[in-house]
Write an enzyme that holds these catalytic residues in place. Structure first.
Site, PDB file in Angstrom:
ATOM      1  N   LYS A 113       0.825  -1.209   0.000  1.00  0.00           N
ATOM      2  CA  LYS A 113       0.000   0.000   0.000  1.00  0.00           C
ATOM      3  C   LYS A 113       0.865   1.268   0.000  1.00  0.00           C
ATOM      4  O   LYS A 113       0.443   2.311  -0.485  1.00  0.00           O
ATOM      5  CB  LYS A 113      -0.926   0.021   1.217  1.00  0.00           C
ATOM      6  CG  LYS A 113      -1.810  -1.205   1.397  1.00  0.00           C
ATOM      7  CD  LYS A 113      -2.845  -1.348   0.304  1.00  0.00           C
ATOM      8  CE  LYS A 113      -3.994  -2.295   0.647  1.00  0.00           C
ATOM      9  NZ  LYS A 113      -3.621  -3.699   0.836  1.00  0.00           N
TER      10      LYS A 113
HETATM   11  C1  LIG Z   1      -4.302  -4.828   0.445  1.00  0.00           C
HETATM   12  C2  LIG Z   1      -3.485  -6.053   0.374  1.00  0.00           C
HETATM   13  C3  LIG Z   1      -3.767  -7.049  -0.577  1.00  0.00           C
HETATM   14  C4  LIG Z   1      -4.932  -6.953  -1.521  1.00  0.00           C
HETATM   15  O1  LIG Z   1      -4.785  -5.915  -2.438  1.00  0.00           O
HETATM   16  P1  LIG Z   1      -6.038  -5.414  -3.294  1.00  0.00           P
HETATM   17  O2  LIG Z   1      -5.565  -4.261  -4.072  1.00  0.00           O
HETATM   18  O3  LIG Z   1      -7.083  -5.061  -2.297  1.00  0.00           O
HETATM   19  O4  LIG Z   1      -6.447  -6.556  -4.132  1.00  0.00           O
HETATM   20  C5  LIG Z   1      -2.917  -8.131  -0.633  1.00  0.00           C
HETATM   21  N1  LIG Z   1      -1.871  -8.272   0.231  1.00  0.00           N
HETATM   22  C6  LIG Z   1      -1.594  -7.339   1.160  1.00  0.00           C
HETATM   23  C7  LIG Z   1      -0.446  -7.559   2.073  1.00  0.00           C
HETATM   24  C8  LIG Z   1      -2.382  -6.197   1.262  1.00  0.00           C
HETATM   25  O5  LIG Z   1      -2.084  -5.278   2.184  1.00  0.00           O
END
Ligand SMILES: *Cc1c(COP(=O)(O)O)cnc(C)c1O
Length: 496
Positions: A113
């Site tokens: 993120k």
């Molecule tokens: C948010 C997240 C995901 C999923 O990502 P999306 O964009 O919601 O599909 C997968 N792995 C981790 C560690 C995340 O923080």
């Protein structure tokens, strides 16, 4: 380049407007009116450049109302070694022959993120400036664990902004909770809700799209925006690392010009994999986009049948950031695949809201099945995969990444496809030390920070400084509310 709403094709706004607003007033998501293209020559050239240059190039295609200087300001402030522990920003680790781990967790909160949320505050404040708005931007976030912390870190003490994060009380890991509840900054708020991630996300969406609430904010010189992947300013930065990694593989001689690759993504809200779809349709040669889910396998079923059905049990898994039954970004994909048919999108997502289920048309199914492959795995399989990868390659991966590895192994076994493959590695194993250690057969009866030390011993990976520092931080936020109380919480935090 203008942006349309998935629920009203007549809407036409600049990228600055789309980013500042977050979501369209009709409840739709903003999508670019066309997908810009990049050539193999571009990819070759990008291969010789650093991540910042690659990012500027890609943003230049999407944010056409931003000046070059504005894009450079955003990129240079976000993607540097003050925030990331590598100047490559996204690392590409060679796991085994033809398989590469795209490590997206070298940022300040140790999850992918950060790739978007380190830059979103710059994109957002630049956008509001361009729109000559002097309103204070109030960011509301629903988080399954990682977005919340990454958004808090990105927005803390950013002038002209205020941020509030809602997380499911029992739906995040111990480390994630510690990261959020100890958050520093004068403009931040963190609140647990009694419910799961979907409850939090629905609550935030309802506040966003409520006209009376918006008017109340307006009267007080404020406006809402979103740091969830419903905001285009979250998605655009994620396209960059897929383009960047193809350019890197090309420059490293790992692939030849035009050679197709697969991209495997552990998915929840469908944002990260959708960014891969955009990269593909911009011109990155991609064979299959492989969507990996945990026991909350609503997307696996959807991509196999064309029927989206959220009427099923919600599972709390060891990959909690993917414990999601409503994948918001699917709406963007379906808008594109249906030929920008906003009436169909309103129908399908209306059904999702009222019945929890919709079925897409046959022509959309056909494209879905061609472009995507999908699979899911249980917690037991996730753990067995962590152990296997550790034993075989001395590589320690987190629980979310392990879901992707397992689904990719299954895909390979079923299809015999030998295409070179990038697996999105979405979190540092230290965010989920307990689960990772238990997968490796270690005793996990210890405090979170003892587990971190133990994982350091076992994995040989350096403990990220930001996680080590949490140990001595005080908890600032302890509030737990009912999902019906979210609006009251927001108003009281804003003093209105
Ligand atoms: C948010 C997240 C995901 C999923 O990502 P999306 O964009 O919601 O599909 C997968 N792995 C981790 C560690 C995340 O923080």
């Amino acid at each position: 380049m203008y942006y349309k709403s998935t629920r009203n094709s007549e809407v036409k706004v600049s990228s600055a407007q789309a980013i500042a607003q977050g979501i369209s007033v009709d409840g739709g998501l903003f999508v670019p009116e066309e997908i810009p293209s990049i050539s193999m020559e571009d990819l070759k050239k990008l291969g010789e450049q650093d991540y910042r240059a690659r990012a500027k190039f890609v943003f230049g295609k999407f944010l056409t109302d931003f000046t070059e200087a504005e894009i450079a300001y955003c990129v240079d402030n976000a993607y540097n070694t003050k925030a990331f522990d590598t100047d490559n920003i996204a690392e590409l680790a060679h796991l085994f022959d033809g398989t590469y781990m795209l490590e997206l967790w070298h940022g300040p909160t140790c999850a992918f993120k950060d790739m978007a949320l380190q830059i979103l505050p710059y994109l957002l404040t630049t956008s509001t400036k361009k729109l000559h708005s002097d309103k204070k931007v109030v960011i509301l976030v629903a988080t399954s664990g990682d977005t919340g912390k990454a958004a808090l870190e990105g927005f803390k003490n950013v002038p002209g902004t205020s941020i509030m994060v809602f997380y499911p009380e029992d739906g995040v890991s111990a480390m994630q909770k510690k990261q959020m509840t100890t958050q520093e900054g004068d403009n931040v708020g963190v609140c647990a809700i009694k419910g799961n991630f979907d409850d939090a996300q629905n609550g935030v969406k309802a506040i966003f799209t409520n006209r009376e609430i918006a008017e109340e904010l307006e009267k007080n010189g404020m406006m809402f925006s979103s740091a969830n992947s419903i905001n285009w300013g979250r998605l655009a930065p994620q396209i960059i690392y897929y383009i960047s990694s193809y350019a890197q593989l090309l420059a490293d001689g790992e692939i030849s010009e035009g050679e197709k690759i697969n991209i495997v993504v552990p998915t929840g809200n469908f944002g990260n994999i959708l960014a891969g779809y955009y990269a593909k349709h911009m011109g990155v040669p991609v064979n299959k986009l492989i969507c990996a889910s945990n026991a909350n396998n609503v997307l696996t079923d959807f991509l196999k049948t064309g029927i989206y059905d959220r009427n099923r049990d919600f599972h709390a898994t060891i990959s909690p950031s993917m414990d999601i039954l409503i994948s918001s970004n699917l709406e963007r994909l379906l808008y594109m695949l249906s030929g920008e048919n906003d009436a169909l999108i309103r129908e399908w997502f209306g059904k999702l809201a009222s019945e929890g289920r919709y079925e897409v048309s046959d022509d959309v199914k056909k494209i879905l099945f061609e472009e995507f492959s999908a699979g899911c795995c249980s917690d037991e399989e996730t753990k067995a995969t962590i152990k296997k990868i550790y034993d075989k390659y001395s590589y320690t991966c987190d629980t979310h990444t392990a879901v992707a590895v397992k689904v990719y192994e299954d895909y390979k076994a079923a299809t015999g496809d030998q295409t070179k493959t990038i697996i999105a590695s979405t979190a540092s194993p230290y965010k989920f030390s307990g689960s990772v250690l238990s997968a490796l057969g270690e005793n996990t009866e210890a405090s979170e920070f003892e587990l971190v030390d133990k994982l350091a011993e076992v994995s040989g990976l350096a403990v990220p400084a930001s996680l080590a520092a949490l140990k001595d931080k005080d908890v600032r936020f302890t509030k737990v509310i009912d999902k019906t109380e979210m609006k009251d919480y927001v108003f009281s935090a804003l003093g209105i």
